[in-house]
Design an enzyme around this catalytic site. Structure first.
Site, PDB file in Angstrom:
ATOM      1  N   LYS A  52       0.845  -1.201   0.000  1.00  0.00           N
ATOM      2  CA  LYS A  52       0.000   0.000   0.000  1.00  0.00           C
ATOM      3  C   LYS A  52       0.882   1.253   0.000  1.00  0.00           C
ATOM      4  O   LYS A  52       0.604   2.213  -0.721  1.00  0.00           O
ATOM      5  CB  LYS A  52      -0.939  -0.019   1.213  1.00  0.00           C
ATOM      6  CG  LYS A  52      -2.030  -1.074   1.063  1.00  0.00           C
ATOM      7  CD  LYS A  52      -2.812  -1.333   2.343  1.00  0.00           C
ATOM      8  CE  LYS A  52      -3.764  -2.527   2.111  1.00  0.00           C
ATOM      9  NZ  LYS A  52      -4.534  -2.905   3.301  1.00  0.00           N
ATOM     10  N   GLN A  96      -4.592  -1.545   9.385  1.00  0.00           N
ATOM     11  CA  GLN A  96      -4.443  -2.866   8.775  1.00  0.00           C
ATOM     12  C   GLN A  96      -5.058  -3.936   9.678  1.00  0.00           C
ATOM     13  O   GLN A  96      -4.730  -4.017  10.864  1.00  0.00           O
ATOM     14  CB  GLN A  96      -2.941  -3.150   8.530  1.00  0.00           C
ATOM     15  CG  GLN A  96      -2.671  -4.450   7.816  1.00  0.00           C
ATOM     16  CD  GLN A  96      -3.243  -4.482   6.395  1.00  0.00           C
ATOM     17  OE1 GLN A  96      -3.154  -3.511   5.650  1.00  0.00           O
ATOM     18  NE2 GLN A  96      -3.854  -5.596   6.029  1.00  0.00           N
ATOM     19  N   ASP A 119     -10.914   2.708   3.703  1.00  0.00           N
ATOM     20  CA  ASP A 119     -11.230   1.279   3.531  1.00  0.00           C
ATOM     21  C   ASP A 119     -12.728   1.065   3.317  1.00  0.00           C
ATOM     22  O   ASP A 119     -13.146  -0.026   2.910  1.00  0.00           O
ATOM     23  CB  ASP A 119     -10.787   0.483   4.770  1.00  0.00           C
ATOM     24  CG  ASP A 119      -9.439  -0.195   4.575  1.00  0.00           C
ATOM     25  OD1 ASP A 119      -9.089  -0.479   3.413  1.00  0.00           O
ATOM     26  OD2 ASP A 119      -8.765  -0.447   5.588  1.00  0.00           O
TER      27      ASP A 119
END
Ligand code: NDP
Length: 278
Positions: A52, A96, A119
């Site tokens: 990422k 994460q 997200d």
């Protein structure tokens, strides 16, 4: 033989488009910073976080890492998120997953400002998706819509079966396919006669987390097959939830693993980050 839906190529195409958009926005004085939080040193998470950050660097988004030790308390993590929510220099916040067992994931997701929730996991963004309002959409299912569209696969009017009903893949996937005017059925571990149901699908999307579970028995001739799963087989090679070798001869188009859905997840995360700049 089936058309291979090339996630690697399509994700690269998207990242190049985003890079050009970020450069144009930079000329207007706009920039984006993504805060990436990782708790503990899970090896797979470290690889995802690193990918990422690399994608951010490629398209011109600044990423700031917060690597916290495994023993970080829930309170400490929530305090960091609160700080990042208030920091005007931070556009997006990514935590994460999975988090260590002593931290409540739902509580952490809810703590992120929905306007920075790149997200797309916050209940406010999930609700917006369901009622068709603009908001951040979970990256993996959003990426699958891009894969289908950019591979020239029509969705409207098609019979779609989504196998799996997780909050991050199966459920948002079903809503997105509905939004694209497919007729959608969602299957799960309690579904009866799964092979029969799957054989009704023009587009079969599989996100169950079981290596090579879907065999040729589940496929209607000429169906489009999208495989979300990622696993290592007994020879340590990557494989999906679909038995690719057995299924591909019966499909009209299919995603490989690796190189199908996986790269799209990061491309869509970058897309969401760029949306925070607008
Ligand atoms: P979850 O474990 O959260 O959900 C799995 C879903 O599959 C559940 O809804 C479960 O049903 C259903 N299921 C399990 N077994 C069966 C079965 N035998 N028949 C029918 N349905 C079944 O998984 P995720 O959605 O998070 O992930 C799925 C897979 O996708 C994993 O392999 C994961 O690694 C991968 N993944 C890949 C990503 C990428 O970027 N490529 C991103 C995210 C995930 P029930 O609800 O009844 O328990």
């Amino acid at each position: 033989m089936a058309q291979t839906i090339d996630g690697k190529r399509i994700s690269q195409e998207m990242k190049d488009e985003l890079k050009a958009r970020v450069a144009a926005l930079a000329e207007e004085g706009k920039e984006a910073t993504l805060a990436v939080i990782q708790v503990g040193d899970d090896a797979a998470s470290a690889v995802y976080v690193n990918n990422k950050k690399k994608a951010c660097a490629y398209i011109g988004i600044k990423s700031v890492s917060h690597e916290l030790p495994e023993e970080t308390t829930e309170e400490e993590l929530l305090a960091l998120i609160d700080h990042l929510n208030r920091d005007d220099a931070v556009n997006g916040i990514l935590v994460q997953l999975p988090l260590p067992a002593h931290i409540d994931e739902d509580k952490v997701i809810r703590a992120i400002d929905p306007a920075k929730d790149v997200d797309g996991f916050h209940p406010e963004n999930v609700g917006k998706l369901v009622i068709g309002e603009p908001g951040f959409v979970s990256c993996t299912p959003a990426g699958i819509i891009q894969l289908l569209k950019r591979s020239g696969i029509a969705i409207a009017g098609k019979r779609c079966v989504v196998v799996g009903r997780s909050n991050i893949v199966g459920k948002p996937m079903a809503i997105l396919m509905l939004r694209e005017n497919a007729t959608v059925t969602v299957a799960h571990s309690k579904t009866k006669d799964l092979p029969d149901l799957c054989r009704e699908a023009d587009i079969l999307i599989v996100a169950i987390g079981k290596p090579q579970f879907i065999t040729a028995d589940y496929i209607k001739e000429g169906a489009v097959v999208i495989d979300v799963g990622i696993h290592r087989d007994e020879k340590n090679r990557l494989c999906g939830d679909v038995d690719y070798e057995a299924v591909a001869p019966h499909a009209s188009a299919i995603t490989p693993v690796p190189g199908g859905v996986g790269p799209m997840t990061i491309a869509m995360l970058m897309y969401n980050c760029v949306e925070t700049m607008l």
